[in-house]
Scaffold this active site. Structure first.
Site, mmCIF file in Angstrom:
data_model
loop_
_atom_site.group_PDB
_atom_site.id
_atom_site.type_symbol
_atom_site.label_atom_id
_atom_site.label_comp_id
_atom_site.label_asym_id
_atom_site.label_seq_id
_atom_site.Cartn_x
_atom_site.Cartn_y
_atom_site.Cartn_z
ATOM 1 N N ASN A 23 4.473 11.914 93.965
ATOM 2 C CA ASN A 23 4.025 12.544 92.718
ATOM 3 C C ASN A 23 2.775 13.389 92.888
ATOM 4 O O ASN A 23 2.303 13.990 91.925
ATOM 5 C CB ASN A 23 3.837 11.480 91.633
ATOM 6 N N ARG A 93 13.477 15.907 86.867
ATOM 7 C CA ARG A 93 12.655 16.351 85.734
ATOM 8 C C ARG A 93 11.418 17.091 86.217
ATOM 9 O O ARG A 93 10.955 18.045 85.590
ATOM 10 C CB ARG A 93 12.252 15.124 84.933
ATOM 11 N N CYS A 117 16.336 10.916 80.926
ATOM 12 C CA CYS A 117 16.815 10.116 82.052
ATOM 13 C C CYS A 117 16.902 8.670 81.575
ATOM 14 O O CYS A 117 16.679 8.367 80.402
ATOM 15 C CB CYS A 117 15.873 10.246 83.249
ATOM 16 N N ARG A 122 11.934 11.884 77.657
ATOM 17 C CA ARG A 122 11.133 12.753 78.544
ATOM 18 C C ARG A 122 10.950 14.163 77.964
ATOM 19 O O ARG A 122 11.368 15.154 78.525
ATOM 20 C CB ARG A 122 11.745 12.827 79.943
ATOM 21 N N VAL A 327 4.446 3.258 77.871
ATOM 22 C CA VAL A 327 4.596 4.671 78.263
ATOM 23 C C VAL A 327 6.002 5.182 77.996
ATOM 24 O O VAL A 327 6.199 6.249 77.416
ATOM 25 C CB VAL A 327 4.213 4.871 79.742
HETATM 26 C C1 EPZ Z 1 4.995 11.352 85.678
HETATM 27 O O1 EPZ Z 1 6.090 11.711 84.904
HETATM 28 C C2 EPZ Z 1 5.566 10.726 86.930
HETATM 29 N N1 EPZ Z 1 6.398 11.721 87.624
HETATM 30 C C3 EPZ Z 1 6.406 9.514 86.556
HETATM 31 O O2 EPZ Z 1 6.846 8.910 87.760
HETATM 32 C C4 EPZ Z 1 5.513 8.522 85.820
HETATM 33 O O3 EPZ Z 1 6.293 7.415 85.400
HETATM 34 C C5 EPZ Z 1 4.884 9.205 84.589
HETATM 35 O O4 EPZ Z 1 4.168 10.387 84.997
HETATM 36 C C6 EPZ Z 1 3.908 8.304 83.853
HETATM 37 O O5 EPZ Z 1 2.906 7.881 84.744
HETATM 38 C C7 EPZ Z 1 5.793 12.686 88.345
HETATM 39 O O6 EPZ Z 1 4.578 12.760 88.442
HETATM 40 C C8 EPZ Z 1 6.699 13.657 89.028
HETATM 41 P P1 EPZ Z 1 4.719 12.020 81.331
HETATM 42 P P2 EPZ Z 1 5.888 12.704 83.664
HETATM 43 O O7 EPZ Z 1 4.918 13.439 80.938
HETATM 44 O O8 EPZ Z 1 4.701 13.541 83.856
HETATM 45 C C9 EPZ Z 1 5.400 11.680 76.728
HETATM 46 C C10 EPZ Z 1 8.371 7.940 89.232
HETATM 47 O O9 EPZ Z 1 8.886 6.830 89.154
HETATM 48 N N2 EPZ Z 1 5.424 13.154 76.744
HETATM 49 O O10 EPZ Z 1 3.383 11.560 81.745
HETATM 50 O O11 EPZ Z 1 7.166 13.394 83.423
HETATM 51 C C11 EPZ Z 1 6.645 11.078 77.335
HETATM 52 O O12 EPZ Z 1 7.640 10.898 76.351
HETATM 53 C C12 EPZ Z 1 8.257 8.807 87.995
HETATM 54 O O13 EPZ Z 1 7.863 8.438 90.261
HETATM 55 C C13 EPZ Z 1 5.537 13.839 75.539
HETATM 56 O O14 EPZ Z 1 5.625 13.229 74.467
HETATM 57 O O15 EPZ Z 1 5.637 11.678 82.515
HETATM 58 C C14 EPZ Z 1 6.175 9.753 77.856
HETATM 59 O O16 EPZ Z 1 6.195 8.804 76.797
HETATM 60 C C15 EPZ Z 1 9.045 8.222 86.841
HETATM 61 N N3 EPZ Z 1 5.565 15.193 75.550
HETATM 62 C C16 EPZ Z 1 4.711 9.996 78.207
HETATM 63 O O17 EPZ Z 1 4.349 11.233 77.601
HETATM 64 C C17 EPZ Z 1 5.468 15.919 76.716
HETATM 65 O O18 EPZ Z 1 5.473 17.162 76.664
HETATM 66 C C18 EPZ Z 1 4.471 10.105 79.674
HETATM 67 O O19 EPZ Z 1 5.306 11.095 80.173
HETATM 68 C C19 EPZ Z 1 5.347 15.212 77.922
HETATM 69 C C20 EPZ Z 1 5.314 13.830 77.916
#
Ligand code: EPZ
Length: 421
Positions: A23, A93, A117, A122, A327
């Site tokens: 990541n 994603r 997913c 997401r 989360v």
């Molecule tokens: C990153 O995903 C990681 N992936 C994920 O790791 C990790 O689980 C996640 O952060 C949380 O720590 C990468 O870095 C590639 P988010 P990301 O946007 O950025 C909400 C793994 O196992 N949200 O932080 O896609 C969303 O619904 C993966 O390696 C919005 O509402 O996650 C969620 O509840 C899985 N609107 C929360 O934020 C948005 O525009 C966190 O999602 C974006 C997100």
């Protein structure tokens, strides 16, 4: 379809080296789109998501070659269409990370909307609202997002939720905007800091990465740089949990204690002996495991990416533990699979109550996402008898050579080309 065949119980003992963080590597690769010079990245893990990102960048016109562990990327002229097609984006994603750099570098981008997913919807609303705050015109049509801007303009944006890839997308876009940008309520994960380190090496002017407020002074171009990504804290945590679960002892070379503080605190409170050094982290568990409650949260809270693996551990703790997932809305799918191995877990909305210790027995189980897969592998190592973990393509997204590393640590794990009938 490939699967893992695991025979337990076995004790995890020995030393393993943490690979580069998936990541951190994904945004670092996307950052190549920002530069008209060569970008050299090292420490990239040999996992499927990295191959997918390099394939997507190739489609966009970024040349990349790997030599002696260094990936050299060149995005001199992004001749191809600026589109990131559905076929590629639907498999990962994190493909959305090309959106900000493309708009910043080219003034336009067309990226397929990433689907949801297994662990949640997401959404990317914050990515899009943030780009609009920097002056981009954003449209959603036919499953694609298109974004245009003659040149992005520095602006102020506050995330409604601390999103990791949202923060990374906007940080990259703001690097080439005209003027200064201020981003608030940013994600604070170590991977955000690592990306800012890379971007500043390329000539960006970013301050505050890793804190809630990040300030970026836009520049006109970003020449070349070389960078080694940070070690993978989630991989490191997974192996620490494997040793804790099997009353073993492990040294995880390269693991950074500061990046794993919430996990280390819980492991210590549950009765594990921990020792941190410059070289890495050592864990030993000899006595009884005490149950410890956790609540996942954005960094510096307990990482959601270690929740499933931690739940496996708590099935061996003496007493009741409560695991809260704040989360993602659907990240307990490993619980019924653990139940089929003998665990006693009850789900109440976003909380899981784990009653332990319960002896685990080998079974045929199925992984639903990357970290659920890791959880089931850990349970299989601790279980009595044979466990077949299906759909390990999930595991291959984020763990390099897991079966080999686990074999060297004393586990009986083998990769089969197909599930036994
Ligand atoms: C990153 O995903 C990681 N992936 C994920 O790791 C990790 O689980 C996640 O952060 C949380 O720590 C990468 O870095 C590639 P988010 P990301 O946007 O950025 C909400 C793994 O196992 N949200 O932080 O896609 C969303 O619904 C993966 O390696 C919005 O509402 O996650 C969620 O509840 C899985 N609107 C929360 O934020 C948005 O525009 C966190 O999602 C974006 C997100």
């Amino acid at each position: 379809m490939e699967c893992f065949r695991i025979v337990g119980p076995n004790r995890i003992q020995g030393e393993v080296t943490a690979g580069g963080a998936k990541n951190a590597a994904l945004p670092a690769l996307a950052a190549s789109l920002l530069s008209d010079g060569p970008l050299e990245l090292s420490g990239l893990p040999a996992v499927r998501d990295i191959r997918t990102m390099r394939h997507l960048l190739g489609h966009l016109g970024v040349e990349s070659e790997e030599r002696a562990g260094v990936v050299r990327l060149q995005a001199t002229d992004l001749a191809r269409p600026d589109d990131a097609p559905y076929e590629l984006v639907k498999t990962m994603r994190a493909s959305i990370l090309v959106l900000g750099p493309l708009v910043a570098r080219l003034g336009h981008a067309r990226v397929s909307l990433p689907g949801g997913c297994a662990i949640g919807v997401r959404p990317i609303d914050q990515h899009l609202a943030g780009l609009e705050a920097l002056g981009a015109e954003v449209q959603l049509e036919h499953g694609y997002v298109t974004a245009r801007a003659r040149r992005l303009a520095g602006g102020a944006f506050r995330f409604t939720v601390p999103t990791v890839t949202g923060t990374e997308n906007l940080m990259m876009a703001a690097c080439l905007a005209k003027g200064t940008s201020v981003l608030d309520n940013c994600a604070r994960e170590p991977e955000i800091r690592d990306l800012a380190t890379l971007l500043n090496k390329m000539g960006a002017r970013i301050q505050g990465a890793g804190e809630e407020r990040i300030e970026i002074e836009g520049v006109d171009r970003l020449p070349s740089a070389s960078h080694r990504v940070i070690p993978d804290r989630i991989e490191a945590g997974t192996y620490l949990l494997a040793a804790a679960m099997t009353a073993g002892e492990i040294f995880v070379r390269g693991a950074i204690a500061a990046d794993l503080a919430p996990l280390l605190e819980k492991l210590a409170e549950s009765g594990c002996d921990l020792e941190a050094s410059e070289a890495g982290l050592r864990l030993r568990r000899t006595g009884e495991l005490k149950p410890q409650d956790i609540l996942t949260a954005p960094h510096p809270g307990f990482p959601t990416d270690l929740q499933a693996q931690y739940m496996a551990l708590m099935t061996q703790a003496t007493g009741l533990s409560t695991i809260g997932e704040t989360v993602f809305e659907n990240r307990f799918q490993h619980a019924p699979e653990l139940g089929r191995m003998g665990a006693d877990i009850h789900i109440h909305g976003t909380f899981a109550k784990v009653h332990g210790p319960t002896p685990l027995s080998g079974a045929r189980v199925m992984a639903t996402d990357l970290r659920a897969s890791a959880c089931l592998v850990l349970a299989g190592i601790a279980a009595v008898g044979e466990t077949i973990v299906g759909r390990i393509y999930h595991l291959d997204r984020g763990y390099e050579g897991m079966e080999l590393k686990l074999q060297r640590l004393g586990a009986m794990v083998e990769r089969l080309p197909a599930e036994p009938t």
